[in-house]
Design a protein around this motif. Structure first.
Motif, PDB file in Angstrom:
ATOM      1  N   ILE A  40       0.866  -1.176   0.000  1.00 37.16           N
ATOM      2  CA  ILE A  40       0.000   0.000   0.000  1.00 37.16           C
ATOM      3  C   ILE A  40       0.900   1.221   0.000  1.00 37.16           C
ATOM      4  O   ILE A  40       1.821   1.316   0.811  1.00 37.16           O
ATOM      5  CB  ILE A  40      -0.903   0.040   1.254  1.00 37.16           C
ATOM      6  CG1 ILE A  40      -1.772  -1.212   1.335  1.00 37.16           C
ATOM      7  CG2 ILE A  40      -1.769   1.297   1.252  1.00 37.16           C
ATOM      8  CD1 ILE A  40      -2.547  -1.328   2.637  1.00 37.16           C
ATOM      9  N   ASP A  41       0.648   2.130  -0.919  1.00 43.57           N
ATOM     10  CA  ASP A  41       1.388   3.390  -0.929  1.00 43.57           C
ATOM     11  C   ASP A  41       0.635   4.394  -0.072  1.00 43.57           C
ATOM     12  O   ASP A  41      -0.592   4.492  -0.147  1.00 43.57           O
ATOM     13  CB  ASP A  41       1.523   3.937  -2.356  1.00 43.57           C
ATOM     14  CG  ASP A  41       2.458   3.100  -3.204  1.00 43.57           C
ATOM     15  OD1 ASP A  41       3.422   2.536  -2.655  1.00 43.57           O
ATOM     16  OD2 ASP A  41       2.215   2.998  -4.421  1.00 43.57           O
ATOM     17  N   CYS A  42       1.372   5.151   0.714  1.00 43.67           N
ATOM     18  CA  CYS A  42       0.781   6.132   1.604  1.00 43.67           C
ATOM     19  C   CYS A  42       1.392   7.494   1.306  1.00 43.67           C
ATOM     20  O   CYS A  42       2.606   7.653   1.326  1.00 43.67           O
ATOM     21  CB  CYS A  42       1.065   5.741   3.052  1.00 43.67           C
ATOM     22  SG  CYS A  42       0.413   6.901   4.251  1.00 43.67           S
ATOM     23  N   PHE A  53      -3.790   1.370  -3.506  1.00 41.95           N
ATOM     24  CA  PHE A  53      -3.642  -0.077  -3.580  1.00 41.95           C
ATOM     25  C   PHE A  53      -3.209  -0.500  -4.975  1.00 41.95           C
ATOM     26  O   PHE A  53      -3.388   0.247  -5.944  1.00 41.95           O
ATOM     27  CB  PHE A  53      -4.971  -0.743  -3.198  1.00 41.95           C
ATOM     28  CG  PHE A  53      -5.389  -0.426  -1.798  1.00 41.95           C
ATOM     29  CD1 PHE A  53      -5.064  -1.269  -0.755  1.00 41.95           C
ATOM     30  CD2 PHE A  53      -6.092   0.742  -1.507  1.00 41.95           C
ATOM     31  CE1 PHE A  53      -5.436  -0.973   0.552  1.00 41.95           C
ATOM     32  CE2 PHE A  53      -6.471   1.049  -0.209  1.00 41.95           C
ATOM     33  CZ  PHE A  53      -6.133   0.187   0.821  1.00 41.95           C
ATOM     34  N   GLU A  54      -2.657  -1.713  -5.082  1.00 41.40           N
ATOM     35  CA  GLU A  54      -2.160  -2.228  -6.363  1.00 41.40           C
ATOM     36  C   GLU A  54      -3.224  -2.213  -7.454  1.00 41.40           C
ATOM     37  O   GLU A  54      -2.910  -2.017  -8.625  1.00 41.40           O
ATOM     38  CB  GLU A  54      -1.636  -3.658  -6.190  1.00 41.40           C
ATOM     39  CG  GLU A  54      -0.298  -3.745  -5.524  1.00 41.40           C
ATOM     40  CD  GLU A  54       0.230  -5.169  -5.495  1.00 41.40           C
ATOM     41  OE1 GLU A  54      -0.567  -6.127  -5.549  1.00 41.40           O
ATOM     42  OE2 GLU A  54       1.455  -5.314  -5.418  1.00 41.40           O
ATOM     43  N   ASN A  55      -4.482  -2.413  -7.085  1.00 45.82           N
ATOM     44  CA  ASN A  55      -5.564  -2.476  -8.078  1.00 45.82           C
ATOM     45  C   ASN A  55      -6.048  -1.080  -8.516  1.00 45.82           C
ATOM     46  O   ASN A  55      -7.011  -0.965  -9.248  1.00 45.82           O
ATOM     47  CB  ASN A  55      -6.733  -3.301  -7.546  1.00 45.82           C
ATOM     48  CG  ASN A  55      -7.347  -2.710  -6.290  1.00 45.82           C
ATOM     49  OD1 ASN A  55      -7.060  -1.584  -5.898  1.00 45.82           O
ATOM     50  ND2 ASN A  55      -8.203  -3.490  -5.649  1.00 45.82           N
ATOM     51  N   GLY A  56      -5.383  -0.037  -8.027  1.00 45.31           N
ATOM     52  CA  GLY A  56      -5.735   1.326  -8.410  1.00 45.31           C
ATOM     53  C   GLY A  56      -6.751   1.995  -7.500  1.00 45.31           C
ATOM     54  O   GLY A  56      -7.012   3.194  -7.627  1.00 45.31           O
ATOM     55  N   SER A  57      -7.348   1.244  -6.578  1.00 46.34           N
ATOM     56  CA  SER A  57      -8.308   1.857  -5.665  1.00 46.34           C
ATOM     57  C   SER A  57      -7.581   2.646  -4.581  1.00 46.34           C
ATOM     58  O   SER A  57      -6.377   2.475  -4.370  1.00 46.34           O
ATOM     59  CB  SER A  57      -9.223   0.791  -5.046  1.00 46.34           C
ATOM     60  OG  SER A  57      -8.509  -0.051  -4.163  1.00 46.34           O
ATOM     61  N   LYS A  58      -8.323   3.526  -3.917  1.00 51.39           N
ATOM     62  CA  LYS A  58      -7.737   4.401  -2.901  1.00 51.39           C
ATOM     63  C   LYS A  58      -8.651   4.490  -1.694  1.00 51.39           C
ATOM     64  O   LYS A  58      -9.855   4.300  -1.789  1.00 51.39           O
ATOM     65  CB  LYS A  58      -7.543   5.806  -3.452  1.00 51.39           C
ATOM     66  CG  LYS A  58      -6.561   5.900  -4.597  1.00 51.39           C
ATOM     67  CD  LYS A  58      -6.445   7.326  -5.106  1.00 51.39           C
ATOM     68  CE  LYS A  58      -5.611   7.422  -6.355  1.00 51.39           C
ATOM     69  NZ  LYS A  58      -4.225   7.146  -6.189  1.00 51.39           N
ATOM     70  N   ILE A  59      -8.039   4.802  -0.569  1.00 45.52           N
ATOM     71  CA  ILE A  59      -8.757   5.192   0.642  1.00 45.52           C
ATOM     72  C   ILE A  59      -8.191   6.540   1.041  1.00 45.52           C
ATOM     73  O   ILE A  59      -6.968   6.727   1.063  1.00 45.52           O
ATOM     74  CB  ILE A  59      -8.578   4.182   1.790  1.00 45.52           C
ATOM     75  CG1 ILE A  59      -9.267   2.863   1.442  1.00 45.52           C
ATOM     76  CG2 ILE A  59      -9.117   4.753   3.098  1.00 45.52           C
ATOM     77  CD1 ILE A  59      -9.095   1.774   2.483  1.00 45.52           C
ATOM     78  N   ILE A  60      -9.061   7.480   1.332  1.00 48.89           N
ATOM     79  CA  ILE A  60      -8.651   8.811   1.769  1.00 48.89           C
ATOM     80  C   ILE A  60      -9.022   8.963   3.242  1.00 48.89           C
ATOM     81  O   ILE A  60     -10.158   8.698   3.630  1.00 48.89           O
ATOM     82  CB  ILE A  60      -9.351   9.925   0.948  1.00 48.89           C
ATOM     83  CG1 ILE A  60      -9.180   9.704  -0.554  1.00 48.89           C
ATOM     84  CG2 ILE A  60      -8.860  11.301   1.386  1.00 48.89           C
ATOM     85  CD1 ILE A  60      -7.763   9.715  -1.050  1.00 48.89           C
ATOM     86  N   GLU A  69     -13.668  15.767  13.604  1.00 48.80           N
ATOM     87  CA  GLU A  69     -13.831  14.391  13.159  1.00 48.80           C
ATOM     88  C   GLU A  69     -12.702  13.997  12.221  1.00 48.80           C
ATOM     89  O   GLU A  69     -12.057  14.847  11.613  1.00 48.80           O
ATOM     90  CB  GLU A  69     -15.154  14.212  12.413  1.00 48.80           C
ATOM     91  CG  GLU A  69     -16.375  14.413  13.265  1.00 48.80           C
ATOM     92  CD  GLU A  69     -17.667  14.303  12.481  1.00 48.80           C
ATOM     93  OE1 GLU A  69     -18.703  14.146  13.124  1.00 48.80           O
ATOM     94  OE2 GLU A  69     -17.656  14.399  11.227  1.00 48.80           O
ATOM     95  N   ILE A  70     -12.491  12.697  12.100  1.00 49.06           N
ATOM     96  CA  ILE A  70     -11.647  12.138  11.056  1.00 49.06           C
ATOM     97  C   ILE A  70     -12.595  11.475  10.072  1.00 49.06           C
ATOM     98  O   ILE A  70     -13.484  10.712  10.473  1.00 49.06           O
ATOM     99  CB  ILE A  70     -10.626  11.136  11.623  1.00 49.06           C
ATOM    100  CG1 ILE A  70      -9.583  11.901  12.444  1.00 49.06           C
ATOM    101  CG2 ILE A  70      -9.974  10.341  10.506  1.00 49.06           C
ATOM    102  CD1 ILE A  70      -8.492  11.054  13.019  1.00 49.06           C
ATOM    103  N   TRP A  71     -12.437  11.806   8.799  1.00 49.90           N
ATOM    104  CA  TRP A  71     -13.294  11.247   7.760  1.00 49.90           C
ATOM    105  C   TRP A  71     -12.498  10.245   6.935  1.00 49.90           C
ATOM    106  O   TRP A  71     -11.312  10.454   6.647  1.00 49.90           O
ATOM    107  CB  TRP A  71     -13.823  12.344   6.840  1.00 49.90           C
ATOM    108  CG  TRP A  71     -14.852  13.235   7.480  1.00 49.90           C
ATOM    109  CD1 TRP A  71     -15.287  13.211   8.783  1.00 49.90           C
ATOM    110  CD2 TRP A  71     -15.567  14.294   6.850  1.00 49.90           C
ATOM    111  NE1 TRP A  71     -16.238  14.180   8.993  1.00 49.90           N
ATOM    112  CE2 TRP A  71     -16.425  14.868   7.825  1.00 49.90           C
ATOM    113  CE3 TRP A  71     -15.567  14.815   5.571  1.00 49.90           C
ATOM    114  CZ2 TRP A  71     -17.268  15.930   7.542  1.00 49.90           C
ATOM    115  CZ3 TRP A  71     -16.415  15.873   5.279  1.00 49.90           C
ATOM    116  CH2 TRP A  71     -17.253  16.417   6.267  1.00 49.90           C
ATOM    117  N   VAL A  72     -13.167   9.176   6.541  1.00 47.94           N
ATOM    118  CA  VAL A  72     -12.568   8.144   5.711  1.00 47.94           C
ATOM    119  C   VAL A  72     -13.463   7.939   4.495  1.00 47.94           C
ATOM    120  O   VAL A  72     -14.676   7.743   4.636  1.00 47.94           O
ATOM    121  CB  VAL A  72     -12.415   6.812   6.479  1.00 47.94           C
ATOM    122  CG1 VAL A  72     -11.881   5.721   5.570  1.00 47.94           C
ATOM    123  CG2 VAL A  72     -11.510   6.980   7.696  1.00 47.94           C
TER     124      VAL A  72
END
Length: 115
Positions: A40-42, A53-60, A69-72
């Motif tokens: 996972i690249d951060c 992620f390797e499949n091109g998806s992301k989490i912000i 708040e912390i938003w995801v």
């Protein structure tokens, strides 16, 4: 020790207290990724963390200072986490942030990930 004030039934903290907690939380996530066995690249940019992620998806993952708040944002949806009882908890289902983030990352990576 954090000074948390009960105001109108809602837990609040000062902006500097929130920023300190948010910084510590983002650093913990980054440390976990840097020292983990996953690919996972951060990337951090001004309080916004992007997990790729390797499949091109992301989490912000980002801080929302105005609401304390912390938003995801993940493939499965958007989530808001509020500090209470010594941890960040989802405002809808109460799930703890690191447990939730592990679920979201595991879904997107296709392998078990823990934070």
């Amino acid at each position: 020790m954090l000074r948390i004030i009960l105001s109108q039934g809602k837990l609040e903290m000062t902006e500097s207290e929130f920023n300190k907690l948010a910084d510590e939380t983002l650093a913990r996530i980054e440390h976990s990724i840097d020292n983990g066995d996953t690919d996972i690249d951060c990337e951090m940019n001004g309080g916004v963390m992007e997990l790729s992620f390797e499949n091109g998806s992301k989490i912000i993952v980002n801080r929302q200072t105005a609401t304390r708040e912390i938003w995801v944002a993940a493939k499965s949806g958007g989530y808001h986490f509020l500090w209470r009882d010594g941890a960040w908890h989802d405002t809808k289902d109460g799930l703890e942030l690191f447990e939730a983030l592990g679920r979201y990352a595991s879904e997107q990576a296709g392998e078990q990930i823990s934070f």
